[in-house]
Design a protein around this motif. Structure first.
Motif, PDB file in Angstrom:
ATOM      1  N   MET A 248       2.633  -0.980  29.884  1.00  0.00           N
ATOM      2  CA  MET A 248       3.211  -0.180  28.808  1.00  0.00           C
ATOM      3  C   MET A 248       2.599   1.210  28.774  1.00  0.00           C
ATOM      4  O   MET A 248       3.299   2.211  28.561  1.00  0.00           O
ATOM      5  CB  MET A 248       3.015  -0.889  27.462  1.00  0.00           C
ATOM      6  CG  MET A 248       3.525  -0.101  26.254  1.00  0.00           C
ATOM      7  SD  MET A 248       5.295   0.285  26.331  1.00  0.00           S
ATOM      8  CE  MET A 248       5.992  -1.341  25.978  1.00  0.00           C
ATOM      9  N   GLN A 249       1.315   1.305  28.983  1.00  0.00           N
ATOM     10  CA  GLN A 249       0.640   2.605  28.987  1.00  0.00           C
ATOM     11  C   GLN A 249       1.210   3.527  30.066  1.00  0.00           C
ATOM     12  O   GLN A 249       1.340   4.736  29.866  1.00  0.00           O
ATOM     13  CB  GLN A 249      -0.857   2.413  29.186  1.00  0.00           C
ATOM     14  CG  GLN A 249      -1.546   1.677  28.034  1.00  0.00           C
ATOM     15  CD  GLN A 249      -2.961   1.229  28.379  1.00  0.00           C
ATOM     16  OE1 GLN A 249      -3.492   1.571  29.442  1.00  0.00           O
ATOM     17  NE2 GLN A 249      -3.567   0.455  27.494  1.00  0.00           N
ATOM     18  N   LEU A 250       1.571   2.932  31.209  1.00  0.00           N
ATOM     19  CA  LEU A 250       2.109   3.732  32.306  1.00  0.00           C
ATOM     20  C   LEU A 250       3.559   4.147  32.082  1.00  0.00           C
ATOM     21  O   LEU A 250       3.999   5.183  32.594  1.00  0.00           O
ATOM     22  CB  LEU A 250       1.999   2.952  33.628  1.00  0.00           C
ATOM     23  CG  LEU A 250       0.586   2.775  34.182  1.00  0.00           C
ATOM     24  CD1 LEU A 250       0.581   1.824  35.366  1.00  0.00           C
ATOM     25  CD2 LEU A 250      -0.001   4.131  34.592  1.00  0.00           C
ATOM     26  N   ILE A 251       4.301   3.347  31.318  1.00  0.00           N
ATOM     27  CA  ILE A 251       5.718   3.659  31.118  1.00  0.00           C
ATOM     28  C   ILE A 251       5.952   4.525  29.879  1.00  0.00           C
ATOM     29  O   ILE A 251       7.016   5.133  29.730  1.00  0.00           O
ATOM     30  CB  ILE A 251       6.548   2.354  31.034  1.00  0.00           C
ATOM     31  CG1 ILE A 251       8.004   2.613  31.440  1.00  0.00           C
ATOM     32  CG2 ILE A 251       6.499   1.739  29.644  1.00  0.00           C
ATOM     33  CD1 ILE A 251       8.845   1.352  31.538  1.00  0.00           C
ATOM     34  N   ILE A 252       4.961   4.634  29.000  1.00  0.00           N
ATOM     35  CA  ILE A 252       5.107   5.421  27.774  1.00  0.00           C
ATOM     36  C   ILE A 252       5.517   6.874  28.041  1.00  0.00           C
ATOM     37  O   ILE A 252       6.398   7.403  27.341  1.00  0.00           O
ATOM     38  CB  ILE A 252       3.810   5.358  26.932  1.00  0.00           C
ATOM     39  CG1 ILE A 252       3.786   4.055  26.116  1.00  0.00           C
ATOM     40  CG2 ILE A 252       3.692   6.562  25.995  1.00  0.00           C
ATOM     41  CD1 ILE A 252       2.509   3.833  25.340  1.00  0.00           C
ATOM     42  N   PRO A 253       4.929   7.583  29.035  1.00  0.00           N
ATOM     43  CA  PRO A 253       5.384   8.967  29.266  1.00  0.00           C
ATOM     44  C   PRO A 253       6.882   9.072  29.526  1.00  0.00           C
ATOM     45  O   PRO A 253       7.530  10.012  29.053  1.00  0.00           O
ATOM     46  CB  PRO A 253       4.566   9.394  30.494  1.00  0.00           C
ATOM     47  CG  PRO A 253       3.330   8.572  30.420  1.00  0.00           C
ATOM     48  CD  PRO A 253       3.773   7.238  29.890  1.00  0.00           C
ATOM     49  N   PHE A 254       7.459   8.087  30.230  1.00  0.00           N
ATOM     50  CA  PHE A 254       8.894   8.144  30.496  1.00  0.00           C
ATOM     51  C   PHE A 254       9.696   7.817  29.240  1.00  0.00           C
ATOM     52  O   PHE A 254      10.776   8.363  29.016  1.00  0.00           O
ATOM     53  CB  PHE A 254       9.287   7.195  31.634  1.00  0.00           C
ATOM     54  CG  PHE A 254      10.201   7.837  32.641  1.00  0.00           C
ATOM     55  CD1 PHE A 254      11.317   8.555  32.224  1.00  0.00           C
ATOM     56  CD2 PHE A 254       9.951   7.742  33.995  1.00  0.00           C
ATOM     57  CE1 PHE A 254      12.159   9.168  33.150  1.00  0.00           C
ATOM     58  CE2 PHE A 254      10.781   8.347  34.925  1.00  0.00           C
ATOM     59  CZ  PHE A 254      11.891   9.064  34.504  1.00  0.00           C
ATOM     60  N   LEU A 255       9.180   6.910  28.417  1.00  0.00           N
ATOM     61  CA  LEU A 255       9.852   6.623  27.150  1.00  0.00           C
ATOM     62  C   LEU A 255       9.920   7.885  26.294  1.00  0.00           C
ATOM     63  O   LEU A 255      10.950   8.181  25.675  1.00  0.00           O
ATOM     64  CB  LEU A 255       9.120   5.515  26.386  1.00  0.00           C
ATOM     65  CG  LEU A 255       8.929   4.174  27.105  1.00  0.00           C
ATOM     66  CD1 LEU A 255       8.282   3.168  26.162  1.00  0.00           C
ATOM     67  CD2 LEU A 255      10.239   3.645  27.660  1.00  0.00           C
ATOM     68  N   ALA A 256       8.811   8.622  26.263  1.00  0.00           N
ATOM     69  CA  ALA A 256       8.781   9.865  25.485  1.00  0.00           C
ATOM     70  C   ALA A 256       9.706  10.911  26.103  1.00  0.00           C
ATOM     71  O   ALA A 256      10.435  11.618  25.386  1.00  0.00           O
ATOM     72  CB  ALA A 256       7.357  10.396  25.406  1.00  0.00           C
ATOM     73  N   TYR A 257       9.706  11.010  27.430  1.00  0.00           N
ATOM     74  CA  TYR A 257      10.566  12.002  28.082  1.00  0.00           C
ATOM     75  C   TYR A 257      12.045  11.709  27.834  1.00  0.00           C
ATOM     76  O   TYR A 257      12.852  12.636  27.696  1.00  0.00           O
ATOM     77  CB  TYR A 257      10.302  12.065  29.584  1.00  0.00           C
ATOM     78  CG  TYR A 257      11.258  13.014  30.276  1.00  0.00           C
ATOM     79  CD1 TYR A 257      11.065  14.387  30.186  1.00  0.00           C
ATOM     80  CD2 TYR A 257      12.385  12.546  30.952  1.00  0.00           C
ATOM     81  CE1 TYR A 257      11.966  15.276  30.765  1.00  0.00           C
ATOM     82  CE2 TYR A 257      13.283  13.414  31.531  1.00  0.00           C
ATOM     83  CZ  TYR A 257      13.069  14.780  31.442  1.00  0.00           C
ATOM     84  OH  TYR A 257      13.971  15.654  31.997  1.00  0.00           O
ATOM     85  N   SER A 258      12.412  10.425  27.774  1.00  0.00           N
ATOM     86  CA  SER A 258      13.819  10.094  27.543  1.00  0.00           C
ATOM     87  C   SER A 258      14.300  10.637  26.199  1.00  0.00           C
ATOM     88  O   SER A 258      15.462  11.025  26.056  1.00  0.00           O
ATOM     89  CB  SER A 258      14.032   8.576  27.623  1.00  0.00           C
ATOM     90  OG  SER A 258      13.378   7.903  26.558  1.00  0.00           O
ATOM     91  N   GLY A 259      13.400  10.690  25.207  1.00  0.00           N
ATOM     92  CA  GLY A 259      13.745  11.315  23.935  1.00  0.00           C
ATOM     93  C   GLY A 259      13.751  12.831  24.028  1.00  0.00           C
ATOM     94  O   GLY A 259      14.625  13.496  23.466  1.00  0.00           O
ATOM     95  N   LEU A 260      12.799  13.381  24.761  1.00  0.00           N
ATOM     96  CA  LEU A 260      12.729  14.830  24.940  1.00  0.00           C
ATOM     97  C   LEU A 260      13.998  15.377  25.574  1.00  0.00           C
ATOM     98  O   LEU A 260      14.545  16.388  25.121  1.00  0.00           O
ATOM     99  CB  LEU A 260      11.530  15.206  25.817  1.00  0.00           C
ATOM    100  CG  LEU A 260      10.141  15.276  25.198  1.00  0.00           C
ATOM    101  CD1 LEU A 260       9.119  15.606  26.278  1.00  0.00           C
ATOM    102  CD2 LEU A 260      10.088  16.317  24.089  1.00  0.00           C
ATOM    103  N   GLN A 261      14.465  14.705  26.643  1.00  0.00           N
ATOM    104  CA  GLN A 261      15.588  15.259  27.389  1.00  0.00           C
ATOM    105  C   GLN A 261      16.890  15.186  26.594  1.00  0.00           C
ATOM    106  O   GLN A 261      17.758  16.028  26.754  1.00  0.00           O
ATOM    107  CB  GLN A 261      15.715  14.565  28.756  1.00  0.00           C
ATOM    108  CG  GLN A 261      15.903  13.069  28.738  1.00  0.00           C
ATOM    109  CD  GLN A 261      17.373  12.664  28.745  1.00  0.00           C
ATOM    110  OE1 GLN A 261      18.229  13.438  29.152  1.00  0.00           O
ATOM    111  NE2 GLN A 261      17.658  11.457  28.296  1.00  0.00           N
TER     112      GLN A 261
END
Length: 435
Positions: A248-261
């Motif tokens: 989960m720690q490794l996938i969190i940046p992509f989860l956040a980016y999906s909202g950013l984009q």
């Protein structure tokens, strides 16, 4: 064989009841219910900055909405556990209905409370959606003796593909009903538009009621206790448990980016790229192309998904497309004349939508494949990080330049891809050592 096949022997996170269920039927119902609800909400959100301009009421309301969404997402997991995923889905629709209704009489006294409540409703409807869809996929894979990763990909592909068409349908409805007005249309046009949206949401809520119930006994659900506070604390501990997992720690940046984009398209791209080139009327066309390309790519990505390895490959392709657009935006000053000046915002919207469709489908599929336990908590984390990053864009946008936002987006995407690739390597390593 994909690297996560070894997990299929584990006990499913959701145990379905005894009566047989048509799992594909439930996916169809869920997808079209969300279509009816979000064709209205998505179009309304796109219009907030133009139809409610008094003291930036529309933009501020959306920012408050996503801030509320972030906070309530922290407790959405125990709420969905207590309610059950179907009840959470139905209850969640009420927040969207109230938000649209508040636009009929827009003021600080109607829209701000509606935005706060919608934050709560959105948190439980999206956690409920991820939990319900994953449960249906696992049950279908088990009943039909199919590869679980493939079924999860197919189910998410259909759902997100249909959902992406909301941008097309909703924006076309807005264009048709507001075409004769300026800056968001006449009062009569806006009233008719939001009345149509309310009707669509009502139909979506009714359709949601026809879903099968999919919540059985859960071994990890706290037993009833006379001490309500202890039960709440136990549920909250379960909600944050995924944060201790390295995956989960490794996938969190992509989860956040999906909202950013997504927020980047709504708050920045339409304002700085589409409107100057095509005018306000061109926003609808660009967002329709964005939604159409996202729908096609969601369906395609779901069909080609068989596990984490295929997910990683397709997500990398989506990231590459968005990197191209971000670099293209750096060069936009040299593209101010000729036909290209009119065409390139539409091309950018289409390419960006392709990446968005891939991310929506495959991040949800990846969470369903990687985390078999604590399903509600995992999808709660997805919405926490997505909504938080979305709120950041809306609140940050007025205070930084467009170029600074581009640098932020490029940096976030690079970190996200690196983390996801490392996650894949770690899972592959675990699988290899397990053999």
């Amino acid at each position: 064989m994909d690297s996560v096949d070894f997990q299929e022997a584990e006990v499913p996170a959701v145990v379905v009841g005894d009566p047989p269920k048509n799992h594909w039927r439930d996916v169809h119902i869920l997808s079209f219910a969300f279509l009816l609800i979000f064709l209205a909400y998505g179009a309304a959100q796109n219009l907030e900055s133009t139809v409610n301009t008094d003291q930036d009421l529309g933009t501020t309301s959306v920012g408050i909405l996503y801030l509320s969404f972030t906070l309530f997402s922290l407790v959405a997991s125990p709420m969905v556990r207590l309610l059950g995923s179907k009840r959470a889905l139905v209850l969640g629709t009420t927040g969207y209905w109230l938000f649209i209704a508040s636009n009929l009489k827009p003021s600080w006294y109607t829209m701000v409370p509606a935005s706060v409540f919608l934050g709560f409703a959105a948190s439980i409807i999206w956690v409920g959606q991820g939990t319900y869809l994953t449960s249906a996929a696992r049950s279908h894979a088990k009943d039909s003796h199919l590869h679980e990763g493939t079924v999860i990909g197919n189910f998410n592909g259909e759902f997100w593909g249909i959902l992406a068409t909301t941008q097309v349908i909703g924006n076309l409805i807005s264009l048709a009903l507001l075409r004769n007005g300026k800056e968001g249309g006449s009062l009569r046009g806006k009233t008719l538009l939001f009345s149509v949206f309310l009707g669509s949401m009502t139909l979506g809520t009714i359709l949601m009621c026809f879903l099968h119930k999919r919540d059985g006994k859960r071994e990890d659900r706290p037993a009833p206790s006379a001490n309500i506070l202890s039960s709440i604390i136990s549920l909250l501990k379960l909600a944050i448990a995924p944060l201790r997992d390295k995956r989960m720690q490794l996938i969190i940046p992509f989860l956040a980016y999906s909202g950013l984009q997504q927020a980047f398209v709504w708050a920045e791209f339409t304002k700085y790229i589409v409107s100057p080139a095509l005018g306000v009327s061109g926003v609808g066309a660009a967002m329709a192309l964005y939604g159409a390309s996202g729908a096609i790519c969601s369906l395609a990505a779901g069909r080609f998904t068989s596990g984490l390895s295929s997910i990683t490959l397709i997500i990398s392709g989506g990231a590459f497309l968005q990197i191209l657009v971000l670099i293209w935006l750096f060069l936009k000053d040299s593209l101010k004349t000729g036909v290209l000046h009119t065409v390139y915002p539409l091309l950018m919207a289409m390419i960006w939508g392709m990446g968005d469709g891939v991310f929506n489908t495959l991040l949800n599929a990846a969470l369903g494949i990687l985390f078999r336990h604590d399903t509600e908590a995992v999808f709660s984390q997805l919405k926490v990080w997505q909504s938080a990053s979305t709120a950041v864009v809306f609140f940050l946008s007025p205070h930084i330049t467009f170029q600074a936002m581009l640098i932020l987006m490029i940096s976030a995407l690079c970190v996200s891809v690196a983390g996801f690739l490392f996650l894949t390597l770690q899972v592959e390593k675990t699988f290899s050592s397990g053999n």
